[in-house]
Scaffold this active site. Structure first.
Site, short mmCIF file in Angstrom:
data_model
loop_
_atom_site.label_atom_id
_atom_site.label_comp_id
_atom_site.label_asym_id
_atom_site.label_seq_id
_atom_site.Cartn_x
_atom_site.Cartn_y
_atom_site.Cartn_z
N ASN A 84 0.88 -1.16 0.00
CA ASN A 84 0.00 0.00 0.00
C ASN A 84 0.92 1.21 0.00
O ASN A 84 1.48 1.59 1.03
CB ASN A 84 -0.91 -0.03 1.23
CG ASN A 84 -1.79 -1.27 1.25
OD1 ASN A 84 -2.22 -1.73 0.20
ND2 ASN A 84 -2.04 -1.81 2.43
N HIS A 97 6.60 -1.04 3.50
CA HIS A 97 6.53 -2.44 3.95
C HIS A 97 5.83 -3.27 2.89
O HIS A 97 4.88 -2.82 2.26
CB HIS A 97 5.81 -2.58 5.30
CG HIS A 97 4.49 -1.89 5.38
ND1 HIS A 97 4.38 -0.52 5.49
CD2 HIS A 97 3.23 -2.37 5.35
CE1 HIS A 97 3.10 -0.18 5.55
NE2 HIS A 97 2.38 -1.29 5.46
P1 DGP Z 1 -0.70 -0.73 5.72
O1 DGP Z 1 -2.18 -0.57 5.78
O2 DGP Z 1 -0.23 -1.31 4.40
O3 DGP Z 1 0.05 0.52 6.11
O4 DGP Z 1 -0.36 -1.85 6.80
C1 DGP Z 1 0.17 -1.59 8.04
C2 DGP Z 1 0.14 -2.87 8.77
O5 DGP Z 1 0.91 -2.73 9.93
C3 DGP Z 1 -1.25 -3.32 9.20
O6 DGP Z 1 -1.58 -4.51 8.53
C4 DGP Z 1 -1.15 -3.56 10.69
C5 DGP Z 1 0.34 -3.53 10.93
N1 DGP Z 1 0.71 -2.93 12.20
C6 DGP Z 1 0.34 -1.71 12.66
N2 DGP Z 1 0.87 -1.49 13.88
C7 DGP Z 1 1.61 -2.60 14.18
C8 DGP Z 1 2.40 -2.97 15.30
O7 DGP Z 1 2.56 -2.25 16.28
N3 DGP Z 1 2.98 -4.19 15.24
C9 DGP Z 1 2.84 -5.02 14.16
N4 DGP Z 1 3.45 -6.21 14.22
N5 DGP Z 1 2.11 -4.70 13.09
C10 DGP Z 1 1.50 -3.50 13.10
#
Ligand code: DGP
Length: 151
Positions: A84, A97
Site C-alpha cells: 500500500n 513495507h
Molecule cells: P498498511 O495498511 O499497508 O500501512 O499496513 C500496516 C500494517 O501494519 C497493518 O496490517 C497492521 C500492521 N501494524 C500496525 N501497527 C503494528 C504494530 O505495532 N505491530 C505489528 N506487528 N504490526 C503492526
C-alpha cells in the site's frame, strides 16, 4: 518516527522472522492469514520510489524468500505480495513495507473478505495479550527456521 521505527529500535515488541543489515521481517499484528508477515526496510521512507535500487531489490528478494519459507514452514500453497504505497492506497503506517500474505487450501472466502476488510478504513488494531504474542512467536519461529534451512 513511525511505529515500525520503534519496533526496529526494540522499543515495541514484535514477532521477528528475519533481521539483516537492511531490513527486518515481523508478523503483522492484524493478520489476514496465519503467518502474514511484513518486510520492512530499516531506512524510514514512506514510498517505494524513495528507496535506492539495491535496497528495493533486497526487500523484494527477502519477500520472495519469506513466501517460500511460509510454504515450507506453515504449509501454505502460495502468497500475495502487497504494498500500500501511500495513504490514498490504504497505507496506514508511513514506512515502506511489503505484506507477504500466505494462502491456504480452501481459504478463498475467508482470506478475500479479510483482505477487503484489511484495506478498508474499518480496520481496528488487535489487542496485545501474552497468549497471542506466544502464538505469534511460535509461528514466526517456524517461518524463520524454514528460511534459514532454505538459505
Ligand atoms: P498498511 O495498511 O499497508 O500501512 O499496513 C500496516 C500494517 O501494519 C497493518 O496490517 C497492521 C500492521 N501494524 C500496525 N501497527 C503494528 C504494530 O505495532 N505491530 C505489528 N506487528 N504490526 C503492526
Amino acid at each position: 518516527m513511525t511505529i515500525f521505527d520503534r519496533i526496529i529500535a526494540g522499543d515495541l515488541p514484535a514477532s521477528f522472522v528475519h533481521q539483516d543489515d537492511h531490513c527486518v521481517v515481523f508478523l503483522d499484528i492484524n493478520p489476514v492469514s496465519r503467518g502474514h508477515a511484513l518486510v520492512v526496510p530499516r531506512l524510514s521512507q514512506q514510498h517505494l520510489a524513495e528507496l535506492n535500487e539495491p535496497l528495493l531489490a533486497h526487500i523484494w528478494r527477502i519477500a520472495r524468500d519469506v513466501g517460500a519459507a511460509q510454504q515450507a514452514g506453515l504449509g501454505s500453497l502460495a502468497q500475495h505480495f502487497l504494498v500500500n504505497d501511500g495513504p490514498a492506497a490504504s497505507q496506514s503506517v508511513p514506512h515502506v513495507h511489503i505484506h507477504v500474505i500466505p494462502r491456504y487450501r480452501g481459504d478463498t472466502v475467508r482470506t478475500m473478505s479479510r483482505i477487503v476488510w484489511h484495506l478498508s478504513t474499518l480496520m481496528l488494531p488487535r489487542r496485545e495479550s501474552a497468549a497471542r504474542r506466544q502464538a505469534m512467536d511460535r509461528t514466526a519461529a517456524l517461518i524463520s527456521e524454514a528460511m534459514r534451512n532454505h538459505a
